[in-house]
Write a protein that holds these residues in place. Sequence first.
Motif, PDB file in Angstrom:
ATOM      1  N   ILE A   1       0.861  -1.185   0.000  1.00  0.00           N
ATOM      2  CA  ILE A   1       0.000   0.000   0.000  1.00  0.00           C
ATOM      3  C   ILE A   1       0.892   1.228   0.000  1.00  0.00           C
ATOM      4  O   ILE A   1       1.819   1.337   0.813  1.00  0.00           O
ATOM      5  CB  ILE A   1      -0.949  -0.030   1.213  1.00  0.00           C
ATOM      6  N   ASP A   2       0.620   2.139  -0.931  1.00  0.00           N
ATOM      7  CA  ASP A   2       1.466   3.321  -1.088  1.00  0.00           C
ATOM      8  C   ASP A   2       0.791   4.526  -0.422  1.00  0.00           C
ATOM      9  O   ASP A   2      -0.199   5.057  -0.931  1.00  0.00           O
ATOM     10  CB  ASP A   2       1.685   3.608  -2.576  1.00  0.00           C
ATOM     11  N   PRO A   3       1.320   4.985   0.704  1.00  0.00           N
ATOM     12  CA  PRO A   3       0.694   6.113   1.416  1.00  0.00           C
ATOM     13  C   PRO A   3       0.770   7.414   0.625  1.00  0.00           C
ATOM     14  O   PRO A   3      -0.007   8.343   0.879  1.00  0.00           O
ATOM     15  CB  PRO A   3       1.512   6.204   2.709  1.00  0.00           C
ATOM     16  N   ASP A   4       1.683   7.500  -0.338  1.00  0.00           N
ATOM     17  CA  ASP A   4       1.804   8.710  -1.154  1.00  0.00           C
ATOM     18  C   ASP A   4       0.871   8.706  -2.351  1.00  0.00           C
ATOM     19  O   ASP A   4       0.813   9.682  -3.103  1.00  0.00           O
ATOM     20  CB  ASP A   4       3.251   8.864  -1.645  1.00  0.00           C
ATOM     21  N   LYS A   5       0.157   7.603  -2.548  1.00  0.00           N
ATOM     22  CA  LYS A   5      -0.778   7.488  -3.684  1.00  0.00           C
ATOM     23  C   LYS A   5      -2.183   7.181  -3.157  1.00  0.00           C
ATOM     24  O   LYS A   5      -2.856   6.280  -3.641  1.00  0.00           O
ATOM     25  CB  LYS A   5      -0.314   6.388  -4.637  1.00  0.00           C
ATOM     26  N   ASP A   6      -2.599   7.914  -2.121  1.00  0.00           N
ATOM     27  CA  ASP A   6      -3.941   7.758  -1.551  1.00  0.00           C
ATOM     28  C   ASP A   6      -4.195   6.351  -1.035  1.00  0.00           C
ATOM     29  O   ASP A   6      -5.335   5.866  -1.059  1.00  0.00           O
ATOM     30  CB  ASP A   6      -5.024   8.130  -2.581  1.00  0.00           C
ATOM     31  N   ASP A   7      -3.152   5.673  -0.583  1.00  0.00           N
ATOM     32  CA  ASP A   7      -3.249   4.318  -0.020  1.00  0.00           C
ATOM     33  C   ASP A   7      -3.725   3.278  -1.039  1.00  0.00           C
ATOM     34  O   ASP A   7      -4.296   2.245  -0.669  1.00  0.00           O
ATOM     35  CB  ASP A   7      -4.164   4.290   1.210  1.00  0.00           C
ATOM     36  N   VAL A   8      -3.507   3.544  -2.308  1.00  0.00           N
ATOM     37  CA  VAL A   8      -3.802   2.531  -3.332  1.00  0.00           C
ATOM     38  C   VAL A   8      -2.855   1.348  -3.143  1.00  0.00           C
ATOM     39  O   VAL A   8      -1.693   1.525  -2.752  1.00  0.00           O
ATOM     40  CB  VAL A   8      -3.655   3.131  -4.749  1.00  0.00           C
ATOM     41  N   MET A   9      -3.346   0.148  -3.403  1.00  0.00           N
ATOM     42  CA  MET A   9      -2.511  -1.042  -3.327  1.00  0.00           C
ATOM     43  C   MET A   9      -1.895  -1.324  -4.695  1.00  0.00           C
ATOM     44  O   MET A   9      -2.585  -1.302  -5.717  1.00  0.00           O
ATOM     45  CB  MET A   9      -3.329  -2.254  -2.850  1.00  0.00           C
ATOM     46  N   TYR A  10      -0.601  -1.594  -4.680  1.00  0.00           N
ATOM     47  CA  TYR A  10       0.143  -1.975  -5.882  1.00  0.00           C
ATOM     48  C   TYR A  10       0.708  -3.371  -5.682  1.00  0.00           C
ATOM     49  O   TYR A  10       0.698  -3.917  -4.564  1.00  0.00           O
ATOM     50  CB  TYR A  10       1.272  -0.985  -6.157  1.00  0.00           C
ATOM     51  N   ILE A  11       1.217  -3.947  -6.771  1.00  0.00           N
ATOM     52  CA  ILE A  11       1.809  -5.274  -6.676  1.00  0.00           C
ATOM     53  C   ILE A  11       3.143  -5.299  -7.414  1.00  0.00           C
ATOM     54  O   ILE A  11       3.259  -4.796  -8.540  1.00  0.00           O
ATOM     55  CB  ILE A  11       0.853  -6.365  -7.212  1.00  0.00           C
ATOM     56  N   TYR A  12       4.163  -5.844  -6.742  1.00  0.00           N
ATOM     57  CA  TYR A  12       5.452  -6.101  -7.382  1.00  0.00           C
ATOM     58  C   TYR A  12       5.432  -7.501  -7.993  1.00  0.00           C
ATOM     59  O   TYR A  12       4.871  -8.441  -7.413  1.00  0.00           O
ATOM     60  CB  TYR A  12       6.581  -6.076  -6.347  1.00  0.00           C
ATOM     61  N   HIS A  13       6.067  -7.619  -9.150  1.00  0.00           N
ATOM     62  CA  HIS A  13       6.308  -8.933  -9.745  1.00  0.00           C
ATOM     63  C   HIS A  13       7.831  -9.083  -9.866  1.00  0.00           C
ATOM     64  O   HIS A  13       8.454  -8.468 -10.734  1.00  0.00           O
ATOM     65  CB  HIS A  13       5.665  -9.044 -11.126  1.00  0.00           C
ATOM     66  N   PHE A  14       8.407  -9.888  -8.987  1.00  0.00           N
ATOM     67  CA  PHE A  14       9.855 -10.147  -9.046  1.00  0.00           C
ATOM     68  C   PHE A  14      10.059 -11.400  -9.899  1.00  0.00           C
ATOM     69  O   PHE A  14       9.748 -12.509  -9.471  1.00  0.00           O
ATOM     70  CB  PHE A  14      10.413 -10.334  -7.641  1.00  0.00           C
ATOM     71  N   VAL A  15      10.568 -11.192 -11.121  1.00  0.00           N
ATOM     72  CA  VAL A  15      10.635 -12.261 -12.120  1.00  0.00           C
ATOM     73  C   VAL A  15      12.088 -12.681 -12.336  1.00  0.00           C
ATOM     74  O   VAL A  15      12.989 -11.834 -12.403  1.00  0.00           O
ATOM     75  CB  VAL A  15      10.013 -11.798 -13.454  1.00  0.00           C
ATOM     76  N   SER A  16      12.294 -13.975 -12.461  1.00  0.00           N
ATOM     77  CA  SER A  16      13.637 -14.498 -12.698  1.00  0.00           C
ATOM     78  C   SER A  16      14.199 -13.959 -14.010  1.00  0.00           C
ATOM     79  O   SER A  16      13.458 -13.644 -14.947  1.00  0.00           O
ATOM     80  CB  SER A  16      13.610 -16.025 -12.733  1.00  0.00           C
ATOM     81  N   ASP A  17      15.529 -13.885 -14.086  1.00  0.00           N
ATOM     82  CA  ASP A  17      16.182 -13.471 -15.335  1.00  0.00           C
ATOM     83  C   ASP A  17      16.108 -14.586 -16.379  1.00  0.00           C
ATOM     84  O   ASP A  17      15.970 -14.309 -17.571  1.00  0.00           O
ATOM     85  CB  ASP A  17      17.644 -13.096 -15.067  1.00  0.00           C
ATOM     86  N   THR A  18      16.201 -15.823 -15.933  1.00  0.00           N
ATOM     87  CA  THR A  18      16.122 -16.965 -16.843  1.00  0.00           C
ATOM     88  C   THR A  18      14.663 -17.233 -17.191  1.00  0.00           C
ATOM     89  O   THR A  18      13.842 -17.467 -16.308  1.00  0.00           O
ATOM     90  CB  THR A  18      16.738 -18.221 -16.198  1.00  0.00           C
ATOM     91  N   LYS A  19      14.330 -17.186 -18.489  1.00  0.00           N
ATOM     92  CA  LYS A  19      12.932 -17.290 -18.910  1.00  0.00           C
ATOM     93  C   LYS A  19      12.748 -18.209 -20.117  1.00  0.00           C
ATOM     94  O   LYS A  19      11.636 -18.294 -20.652  1.00  0.00           O
ATOM     95  CB  LYS A  19      12.384 -15.901 -19.294  1.00  0.00           C
ATOM     96  N   ASP A  20      13.799 -18.908 -20.540  1.00  0.00           N
ATOM     97  CA  ASP A  20      13.734 -19.608 -21.823  1.00  0.00           C
ATOM     98  C   ASP A  20      13.937 -21.111 -21.712  1.00  0.00           C
ATOM     99  O   ASP A  20      14.171 -21.791 -22.709  1.00  0.00           O
ATOM    100  CB  ASP A  20      14.781 -19.027 -22.783  1.00  0.00           C
ATOM    101  N   THR A  21      13.813 -21.642 -20.496  1.00  0.00           N
ATOM    102  CA  THR A  21      13.988 -23.080 -20.309  1.00  0.00           C
ATOM    103  C   THR A  21      13.055 -23.553 -19.196  1.00  0.00           C
ATOM    104  O   THR A  21      12.833 -22.819 -18.223  1.00  0.00           O
ATOM    105  CB  THR A  21      15.445 -23.431 -19.952  1.00  0.00           C
ATOM    106  N   PRO A  22      12.493 -24.766 -19.301  1.00  0.00           N
ATOM    107  CA  PRO A  22      11.602 -25.262 -18.244  1.00  0.00           C
ATOM    108  C   PRO A  22      12.342 -25.887 -17.059  1.00  0.00           C
ATOM    109  O   PRO A  22      11.720 -26.371 -16.131  1.00  0.00           O
ATOM    110  CB  PRO A  22      10.764 -26.319 -18.970  1.00  0.00           C
TER     111      PRO A  22
END
Length: 311
Positions: A224-245
């Motif tokens: 929740i960002d107190p500087d943006k009227d308490d709107v909730m945001y979401i982070y997506h922390f994504v791996s660098d490796t994306k091309d192999t299972p």
Amino acid sequence: MYHPYFRGKQFELITIREMAPLLAEKGFVPIIEPVREALGGLKKTLTAVCDAGGRAIVIVNPYHGDHQEDGTSITGLLQDGFIGNDAIAAGILLRSDMTVAEVLACYADHTDHNPVLVHAGFTAPKDLAAALAANMPDMTNVFVDDHAKLLYRKHFDQSDRILVRDGFRRQRNADYPAMEEFSDLHVTYEDLGMDGFGDFLIVGDVYSEGGGPAYAVAIHLTFIDPDKDDVMYIYHFVSDTKDTPTDPAGKFAQALTKLIKKLDSGTSNLLETEAIKEFRVLHEKGHFPGLGYVKKLSMKHHIETLADYLG
């Protein structure tokens, strides 16, 4: 007040069990749509909710999963294990293929469990509200926002009303942006005439039986960002490796390193929840607990964040 909507997979049920004391303390009421044939985990979860002094709503006619054709075993579980228990309510999922007569029949079958109507595509709100007018002051109606807009909801304004909105935009893990807006409903639900609000946590309303191999691993965390009227945001922390299972553990380590770096920057606005502390321990130990466990931690963090905000 807050009604998180869970599909009853293993880690969703574990999340509810582990969070049962906090859910009860804050008056949060989980909605559970059972999707697995075996109901032992659901029974264990409902028992934990009751033992903590909390409440829950259980969908007795699921749209997804193993019970979509026949929910009688769920009704049986409520009748056998939770009869006379006001803590567990029967949720009736109102989809586009249901008639008013079918809704009323299901409602009559579950009067022992304070039925709650969950509106998710139903097309005859005016007729249904008229048929249930006498019951309305004692009822709770839950509206899935995409399927029940303002005019629809007005028919049920004599009841307690809960608005559930999906703030999670499901994509391929590799395609998520670093951050995006999630929801403002925790701030605005009363302005919309609602008595409570809900969401589908960091899972979203799109149902899938199970994921295939993960070409990328993503950790989803809300703040929740107190500087943006308490709107909730979401982070997506994504791996660098994306091309192999292969190598989910290595990809998780990449995503987790990004999470810890953001936390340690001091500018993340992420609440240092118990779930965040566990992410820190996983980073220190270099341990990969499995993707289901990671999802559980993200769900717990989301609940803890809203519990802190709502006091």
